[in-house]
Design an enzyme around this catalytic site. Structure first.
Site, mmCIF file in Angstrom:
data_model
loop_
_atom_site.group_PDB
_atom_site.id
_atom_site.type_symbol
_atom_site.label_atom_id
_atom_site.label_comp_id
_atom_site.label_asym_id
_atom_site.label_seq_id
_atom_site.Cartn_x
_atom_site.Cartn_y
_atom_site.Cartn_z
ATOM 1 C CB THR A 12 -0.912 0.040 1.253
ATOM 2 O OG1 THR A 12 -1.696 1.243 1.226
ATOM 3 C CG2 THR A 12 -0.140 -0.004 2.549
ATOM 4 C CG ASP A 69 -9.703 -1.829 -2.442
ATOM 5 O OD1 ASP A 69 -8.609 -1.469 -2.920
ATOM 6 O OD2 ASP A 69 -10.790 -1.282 -2.735
ATOM 7 C CB SER A 70 -11.107 0.208 3.056
ATOM 8 O OG SER A 70 -10.018 1.019 2.724
ATOM 9 C CG PHE A 144 -6.568 7.811 6.055
ATOM 10 C CD1 PHE A 144 -6.479 6.949 7.131
ATOM 11 C CD2 PHE A 144 -7.117 7.328 4.860
ATOM 12 C CE1 PHE A 144 -6.909 5.627 7.027
ATOM 13 C CE2 PHE A 144 -7.545 6.010 4.744
ATOM 14 C CZ PHE A 144 -7.437 5.159 5.839
ATOM 15 N N GLY A 145 -8.560 10.387 4.999
ATOM 16 C CA GLY A 145 -9.786 10.196 4.213
ATOM 17 C C GLY A 145 -11.028 10.758 4.874
ATOM 18 C CG ASP A 147 -10.356 8.501 9.692
ATOM 19 O OD1 ASP A 147 -11.174 7.575 9.500
ATOM 20 O OD2 ASP A 147 -9.140 8.298 9.858
ATOM 21 C CG HIS A 172 -13.198 -0.015 8.138
ATOM 22 N ND1 HIS A 172 -13.027 1.010 9.021
ATOM 23 C CD2 HIS A 172 -12.611 0.391 6.976
ATOM 24 C CE1 HIS A 172 -12.378 2.002 8.403
ATOM 25 N NE2 HIS A 172 -12.115 1.654 7.181
HETATM 26 P P1 IMP Z 1 -8.442 2.239 -0.970
HETATM 27 O O1 IMP Z 1 -8.740 1.185 0.027
HETATM 28 O O2 IMP Z 1 -6.998 2.609 -0.996
HETATM 29 O O3 IMP Z 1 -9.045 1.972 -2.304
HETATM 30 O O4 IMP Z 1 -9.112 3.580 -0.476
HETATM 31 C C1 IMP Z 1 -10.373 3.635 0.021
HETATM 32 C C2 IMP Z 1 -10.779 5.057 0.332
HETATM 33 O O5 IMP Z 1 -11.837 4.951 1.287
HETATM 34 C C3 IMP Z 1 -9.701 5.916 0.986
HETATM 35 O O6 IMP Z 1 -9.037 6.730 0.084
HETATM 36 C C4 IMP Z 1 -10.505 6.767 1.955
HETATM 37 O O7 IMP Z 1 -10.984 7.893 1.289
HETATM 38 C C5 IMP Z 1 -11.672 5.867 2.315
HETATM 39 N N1 IMP Z 1 -11.345 5.125 3.535
HETATM 40 C C6 IMP Z 1 -11.094 3.797 3.671
HETATM 41 N N2 IMP Z 1 -10.822 3.476 4.940
HETATM 42 C C7 IMP Z 1 -10.891 4.632 5.612
HETATM 43 C C8 IMP Z 1 -10.679 4.957 6.983
HETATM 44 O O8 IMP Z 1 -10.330 4.127 7.841
HETATM 45 N N3 IMP Z 1 -10.859 6.246 7.289
HETATM 46 C C9 IMP Z 1 -11.215 7.197 6.390
HETATM 47 N N4 IMP Z 1 -11.404 6.959 5.122
HETATM 48 C C10 IMP Z 1 -11.239 5.673 4.726
#
Ligand code: IMP
Length: 190
Positions: A12, A69-70, A144-145, A147, A172
């Protein structure tokens, strides 16, 4: 000579994900190291499919590797942004989501994390979910993101108002990595 004892490599470029995984897996005496290896991402509505594809496309690797992936799934928006969370975050950010939910009181949402582990030809998938709601405004400076706009069930604070340790109790990703840790412990897999 590299030593792989009790170590997994996490493909990652998100340092926050690395820190969260390191924190959770330290309870299982498993070290997590970031690895710069190409993660091929297909577009799919299913996070599991994205993770499986990325793991299979990594070719021949002998050391234990993890991809994750989330996504954030908002009930009122029929699960949007879901698997497109990363793209949507880059384009409209937290404020864009708050705008989409303007004047909306039904704000249920969930975060989902799919962790894929691979060693040789063996692949295992672990899923973690965290139910909660989207706040009315951004709050907090950690993480991040999304949150700053996500409040987990039975909590008042957003993830961005919590320390990494506290977030990991509910999150999660915390749950998915804990499942991986338990599996590794049970099967003595690395
Ligand atoms: P990926 O898993 O790198 O495809 O990204 C998933 C996107 O979902 C991230 O860029 C965040 O915007 C959001 N995301 C996933 N997990 C979290 C978290 O734990 N906190 C906040 N945003 C999340």
């Amino acid at each position: 000579m590299l030593h792989f004892d009790n170590k997994i490599f996490f493909a990652t470029n998100n340092n926050n994900k690395i820190l969260e995984a390191q924190h959770v897996l330290s309870d299982f005496k498993v070290l997590v190291e970031k690895i710069d290896i190409k993660k091929v991402e297909i577009q799919s509505d299913e996070l599991e499919e994205i993770v499986l594809y990325a793991l299979k496309k990594m070719g021949k690797i002998t050391y234990p590797i993890v991809v994750e992936d989330s996504g954030l799934f908002i009930e009122k928006l029929n699960g949007f942004p879901g698997p497109y969370s990363s793209y949507v975050y880059k384009k409209i950010g937290c404020n864009g989501i708050l705008k989409l939910l303007e004047n909306e009181n039904e704000r249920k949402a969930k975060f989902v994390s799919i962790v894929g582990f691979r060693k040789g030809r063996l692949i295992k998938i672990f899923r973690g979910e965290c139910y909660g709601k989207i706040s009315y405004k951004m709050a907090g400076k950690y993480g991040f993101g999304f949150d700053p706009i996500f409040v987990p069930e039975n909590e008042e604070k957003t993830f961005a108002e919590m320390s990494l340790e506290e977030k990991s109790l509910w999150s999660h990703r915390g749950k998915a990595f804990k499942a991986l840790g338990n599996w590794i412990r049970l099967h003595k897999y690395i």
